[in-house]
Design a protein around this motif. Structure first.
Motif, PDB file in Angstrom:
ATOM      1  N   HIS A  73       0.840  -1.204   0.000  1.00  0.00           N
ATOM      2  CA  HIS A  73       0.000   0.000   0.000  1.00  0.00           C
ATOM      3  C   HIS A  73       0.876   1.256   0.000  1.00  0.00           C
ATOM      4  CE1 HIS A  73      -3.729   1.922   0.126  1.00  0.00           C
ATOM      5  NE2 HIS A  73      -4.213   1.520   1.289  1.00  0.00           N
ATOM      6  N   GLY A  74       0.711   2.080  -1.017  1.00  0.00           N
ATOM      7  CA  GLY A  74       1.437   3.348  -1.098  1.00  0.00           C
ATOM      8  C   GLY A  74       2.859   3.240  -1.605  1.00  0.00           C
ATOM      9  N   ARG A  75       3.318   2.042  -1.925  1.00  0.00           N
ATOM     10  CA  ARG A  75       4.740   1.877  -2.291  1.00  0.00           C
ATOM     11  C   ARG A  75       4.949   1.632  -3.786  1.00  0.00           C
ATOM     12  NH1 ARG A  75       4.951   4.482   1.717  1.00  0.00           N
ATOM     13  NH2 ARG A  75       4.390   3.480   3.650  1.00  0.00           N
ATOM     14  N   SER A  76       3.926   1.819  -4.589  1.00  0.00           N
ATOM     15  CA  SER A  76       4.066   1.491  -6.013  1.00  0.00           C
ATOM     16  C   SER A  76       5.140   2.350  -6.698  1.00  0.00           C
ATOM     17  CB  SER A  76       2.731   1.652  -6.736  1.00  0.00           C
ATOM     18  OG  SER A  76       2.224   2.951  -6.531  1.00  0.00           O
ATOM     19  N   LEU A  77       5.204   3.636  -6.370  1.00  0.00           N
ATOM     20  CA  LEU A  77       6.204   4.497  -7.032  1.00  0.00           C
ATOM     21  C   LEU A  77       7.624   4.103  -6.628  1.00  0.00           C
ATOM     22  CD1 LEU A  77       4.497   8.016  -6.909  1.00  0.00           C
ATOM     23  CD2 LEU A  77       4.997   6.662  -8.951  1.00  0.00           C
ATOM     24  N   ALA A  78       7.804   3.688  -5.373  1.00  0.00           N
ATOM     25  CA  ALA A  78       9.138   3.268  -4.927  1.00  0.00           C
ATOM     26  C   ALA A  78       9.560   1.993  -5.659  1.00  0.00           C
ATOM     27  CB  ALA A  78       9.133   3.049  -3.416  1.00  0.00           C
ATOM     28  N   MET A  79       8.634   1.046  -5.768  1.00  0.00           N
ATOM     29  CA  MET A  79       8.942  -0.208  -6.468  1.00  0.00           C
ATOM     30  C   MET A  79       9.189   0.064  -7.956  1.00  0.00           C
ATOM     31  SD  MET A  79       8.760  -2.618  -4.174  1.00  0.00           S
ATOM     32  CE  MET A  79       8.551  -4.139  -5.050  1.00  0.00           C
ATOM     33  N   ALA A  80       8.380   0.928  -8.523  1.00  0.00           N
ATOM     34  CA  ALA A  80       8.517   1.244  -9.949  1.00  0.00           C
ATOM     35  C   ALA A  80       9.841   1.951 -10.222  1.00  0.00           C
ATOM     36  CB  ALA A  80       7.349   2.120 -10.407  1.00  0.00           C
ATOM     37  N   THR A  81      10.256   2.807  -9.298  1.00  0.00           N
ATOM     38  CA  THR A  81      11.547   3.495  -9.459  1.00  0.00           C
ATOM     39  C   THR A  81      12.673   2.467  -9.480  1.00  0.00           C
ATOM     40  OG1 THR A  81      10.744   5.497  -8.391  1.00  0.00           O
ATOM     41  CG2 THR A  81      13.130   5.187  -8.405  1.00  0.00           C
ATOM     42  N   GLY A  82      12.601   1.488  -8.567  1.00  0.00           N
ATOM     43  CA  GLY A  82      13.627   0.438  -8.533  1.00  0.00           C
ATOM     44  C   GLY A  82      13.662  -0.339  -9.842  1.00  0.00           C
TER      45      GLY A  82
END
Ligand code: SF4
Length: 294
Positions: A73-82
């Motif tokens: 939850h809320g971490r999609s941009l962090a995962m996508a950046t990786g």
């Protein structure tokens, strides 16, 4: 040997399962527009990664034929950046809702914008938490009555458009999911843009937000391009983005060129994607690292 190019259609981007959204949910229009957009741009499913967080709209990667990650939850941009840093030749599209992206993931929204990571972020903004059955969200209007605000919300809603512009996003647009053709066009522009592109989409929750429904938006939305808006003018863009009355603007508010994270970072700029480079470890060393992390 020359290969014959096969034109894919939106149906080729249909996932293996069908959406379980409520009938009339605005998210159907977003899925439809995304499928049209990528087919129109000539992508193949293996060239795309769709990443989401948690929420009704975050189920979208499951209904879309491409690589997909349904993350925290809320971490999609962090995962996508990786993922983008590991392979910046991959087209990475992030999908989710207003609670996931502007509330729980609000910090990542800020930092992805300032880094100008080359991602396309589609936010299905229904101004409520739908999956958890109707609580106030970061974009709920002041005074809105919800399950968690029975006497009306006392919190000022955030404005995703002005926030994105102020934080450094380089393509900032808004759409209404009921206008699929316009939304598909904005998604294509966002995908073609080099840098962090955000498309905030009014995508009505027909079950829990009975105020901001399809009739509400149909009566109010007006396209910026019909008013000759200058997308280089951030100040006017912010003024227009703050209107939320009889007129609510959709279209591209702001666009500019700026080095993306992978262009600015020397390690990524020189030598190509990390995913295709030599690991620099022998098998034994690699296995030790894997064992330690499992
Ligand atoms: Fe869509 Fe709302 Fe139903 Fe969730 S609860 S699927 S957001 S209409």
């Amino acid at each position: 040997m020359a290969t014959t190019a096969i034109n894919l259609t939106p149906r080729d981007f249909k996932g293996k399962s069908d959406p379980d959204w409520c009938p009339g949910c605005g998210d159907f229009g977003v899925l439809n527009a995304l499928q049209r957009a990528v087919a129109g741009l000539g992508f193949r499913p293996h060239e795309i990664l769709a990443v989401s967080g948690i929420g009704c709209s975050s189920n979208l990667p499951g209904y879309f034929n491409a690589y997909g990650m349904h993350t925290l939850h809320g971490r999609s941009l962090a995962m996508a950046t990786g993922a983008k840093m590991a392979n910046h030749e991959l087209k990475v599209i992030v999908t989710g809702g207003d609670g996931d992206g502007y509330g729980i993931g609000g910090n990542h929204f800020t930092h992805t914008a300032r880094r100008n990571t080359d991602l396309t972020y589609i936010v299905m903004n229904n101004q409520i938490y739908g999956l958890t059955t109707g609580q106030v969200s970061p974009t709920s209007s002041l005074g809105m009555t919800t399950k968690s605000t029975p006497f009306g919300s006392v919190e000022q809603p955030i404005n995703p458009i002005t926030s994105a512009i102020m934080n450094g996003a380089t393509f900032v647009a808004r759409a209404y999911s009921g206008d699929v053709r316009h939304l598909a066009d904005l998604i294509q522009q966002g995908i073609n843009h080099k840098g962090f592109s955000i498309i905030d989409v009014f995508s009505p929750c027909v079950t829990f937000n009975l105020v901001n429904n399809h009739d509400f938006f149909k009566e109010r939305v007006r396209k910026l391009e019909d008013d000759g808006h200058d997308t280089a003018d951030w100040k006017t863009a912010c003024e227009k983005a703050m209107l939320f009355g009889d007129t609510i603007y959709t279209g591209v508010f702001f666009e500019k060129e700026r080095a993306t994270l992978e262009q600015a970072e020397p390690v990524l700029r020189e030598g190509g994607p990390l995913a295709t480079r030599e690991l620099g470890l022998d098998n034994e060393q690699a296995q030790k690292i894997i064992d330690r992390m499992m």
